[in-house]
Design an enzyme around this catalytic site. Sequence first.
Site, PDB file in Angstrom:
ATOM      1  CG  ASP A 126      74.687  37.646  53.505  1.00  0.00           C
ATOM      2  OD1 ASP A 126      75.936  37.743  53.586  1.00  0.00           O
ATOM      3  OD2 ASP A 126      74.094  36.576  53.722  1.00  0.00           O
ATOM      4  CE1 TYR A 127      82.335  38.745  51.256  1.00  0.00           C
ATOM      5  CE2 TYR A 127      81.634  38.728  48.977  1.00  0.00           C
ATOM      6  CZ  TYR A 127      82.642  38.758  49.914  1.00  0.00           C
ATOM      7  OH  TYR A 127      83.946  38.796  49.523  1.00  0.00           O
TER       8      TYR A 127
END
Length: 873
Positions: A391-392
Amino acid sequence: MPAKKVTYASDFMSPMVAFLLPYAEWKSERGLSDVFWREFVLRMNWNGYRAGCFVNTLDAGLLTRACIRCILACAALFLVTTGCASSAAAQTTMPPSTSHPAKAVRPSNAQLAGANLEARVNRLLRQMTLEEKIGQLVQYNDNGDAIVAPPAAGKQGALAAVNPETANHVNAMQLAATGQLGSMLNTIGAERTNTYQHLAVDKSRLHIPLLFGADVIHGFRTIYPVPLGLAASFDPDLVVSLSHMAAEEATTAGVRWFYSPMVDISRDARWGRTVEGAGEDAYLGAAMARAYIHGYQGDSLSKPDSVAASVKHFAAYGAAEAGREYNTTDMSEIRLRQDYLPPYQAAVEAGAATIMSAFNSLNGVPASANPFLLTNILRGEWGFNGFVVSDYTAVMELMNHGIALDPATATRKAITAGVDVDMMSHFYDTQLPALIRSGQVPLAAVDEAVRRVLRVKFATGLFEHPYAQGTEVTAAIAAHRPLTRKAAEESFVLLQNDKLADGVPLLPLLPTRKRIALIGPLADDNKDMVGAWAGAANDRDIVTLRQALAQRAQQSGVTLLYSRGTDIDDTSQAGFAEATEAVRAADVVILALGESGAMSGEAGSRAHLDLPGNQQQLLEAVVAAGKPVVLLIFSGRPLVLDWAAKHVPAIMEVWFPGTEAGNAIANVLFGDVSPSGKLPMSFPRAVGQEPLYYNQFPTGRPPTGIDLSKPPTDGTHFFSRYIDVPNSALFPFGYGLSYSSFSYKDVEVSKNSIPLSQALANRTKPLLEASTIVTNTGDRTATEVVQCYVRNLGASIEQPVRSLEGFRRVTLAPGESKQISFPLGFNELSFFNAESKPTVEATHYTVWIGGSSLASQEATFEVVSRTHAADSH
Ligand code: BGC
């Protein structure tokens, strides 16, 4: 160019690593012809490049050292991928017995396996420099054309910290042109994606195309209901069609990768991301997960209108403590496997090409550095053969989690745990070269991550058609509106529909109601109709309720009175007087209240679950005016509707319905369509009941026979209860009314007993069937979601009071009856034992079939250990 020497190591290393991987037996789907010209060009380039690079010639000593390193690296990779690495085992808090995956399983997606594909991947890999390999493993966010500048001196502030692209002055276009970029996030639109793609394909040395990913969660331009709303339809076929529709639209804008579906189970309505998933139940969640994958990826990833799915957020993100976003999750392995993992597994088994690792930690190990999840379960047990993207900035956040003191350790932990692509941390490109040189990360681990990425790029046909396909879709498409409208209609859940004094339920609205007051901040709001993830929607494409009702009013001679009343999150009551005046002049009131789109979704956790701002006061003022009120609730989660349930005759949950919001709501209000949605999450009476879910476990001091609607008195203390609200949900999972009514009879099972040996031996075929006869007892054709729940009593591990194990939508004409059967096999009857293995024991089962999780008609059967047990039929 020091790193080029390393490239040669992979020339002889990759076959050895490939030997360790179980893909060889998988036949290629495609012949050589479609790849030939591209490979030819790459080869020619490579040969020319080699001829000119004298410095790349290996001496014998380097060759020997590289060989030794290669063997060590392969061994390390083998240990990591089989889950036997001591470091991996040490990092898991799960019981050791379960940290060893079973024997190699069949690769989850045959399109990512096969000899031809492997040969293409390896040929390309052999030509790649270390920088180019690492390039495939990094991903940046498109910051538009904003100038990316280093932060001002001494100002490495919070924003820079969460946006390393800015902090580190990354120039993604330049990286694309030099082959040091694998994928982009949020690069959308034919022109923009093609610009990037041309840089990668035309300018970079090996011409490897970029993969463009985006958060297309419930539609690209034509927006359908939020996933929680879609789950309420209990209609996976519908989800397949909608997802494919989104893929058709987005691929014209160059997007070939969706960060969807989000399959996190959420049992706590405070968590804002409940809106992105299918709610609280693993069985429904798994059915929806499969549907999204089939819709996005179609029957072949290589079709120009297919997209690769990214199943997120692996794993158990939805169990964030206290419903607070990004918070810790901590649970037993049994609960993890039984309640949280099934939707991810279903998506993997349906062929999901990629997985996104989550932000949260699970039992003390952050999900983005969790070998137990990413290697043992995902690859070892489920045979996942796509790639994992973090994820980011999740790799960077490993430092914040406190399991890495520096970027190098965070990188090492992430990649060795199984994170292949680093989204936005800017760690893989900056840290991996030194980690490989020092031997802390085996080159084989990088090679295998690159292979996984390349497999997806080849399988999606990106090498053959790298550019945006067809005519770009820039607005909602007329041809897609009917399906979107149908989806919205199916997603609405009629929570209450009381009869008025005339003995007739308020909905559908009678034609005699000639003056309608439409009140509320969501009545004429196009922005919020699409919820938290709007895709690339244009506000002007959205039909609001006011627009739809105005059109109907004109056609049928009805007067529509409109007043906003208040804003979504306001304290001023200045608009109340106008609203109540409109109410007094009307025969009926439609009140459109709820949350804004941004109040759920990522970072949308709420500690209160009531109507935001002063909407409750507006509701009370409107009800006090004494006219019949239809309350429409727009929300991305269950809200507390306790007061409304006591004072408002008709309540319908409409979630965030998307582009066709107004038309779909009007169709249901006026009875063109009967509501058929059922709740995918329990609606609480009070926020303090959260997390609230139907398939809870039995408790100590059960409150059997106690009136929970009253505070405890002597003799009713010391039970598992609240002293101020009943334990039950206000509106339970699976619940939803129709304009018709349905009856159930003859709930039966086809066998009264099943030999245990048979249940254990046969893991795929049904063991028995449960059935009922359902009848439409009303006076209009309508659809019912027939639900089958099972309880297992007497097992070695405590089991939920009931669990959904089947559902079916059935449309019946007035008076029509149908027999509906549910096959029950190992999957439906098994549970996870103390060793976290799925099993069936000699126990008793109860089956209920009905229209909600409160279904009361039951049948029973047993699994018996006597091998001679006779079947009853
Ligand atoms: C979210 C993901 C999303 C990603 C890329 C993250 O903050 O958690 O769901 O896919 O950003 O936008």
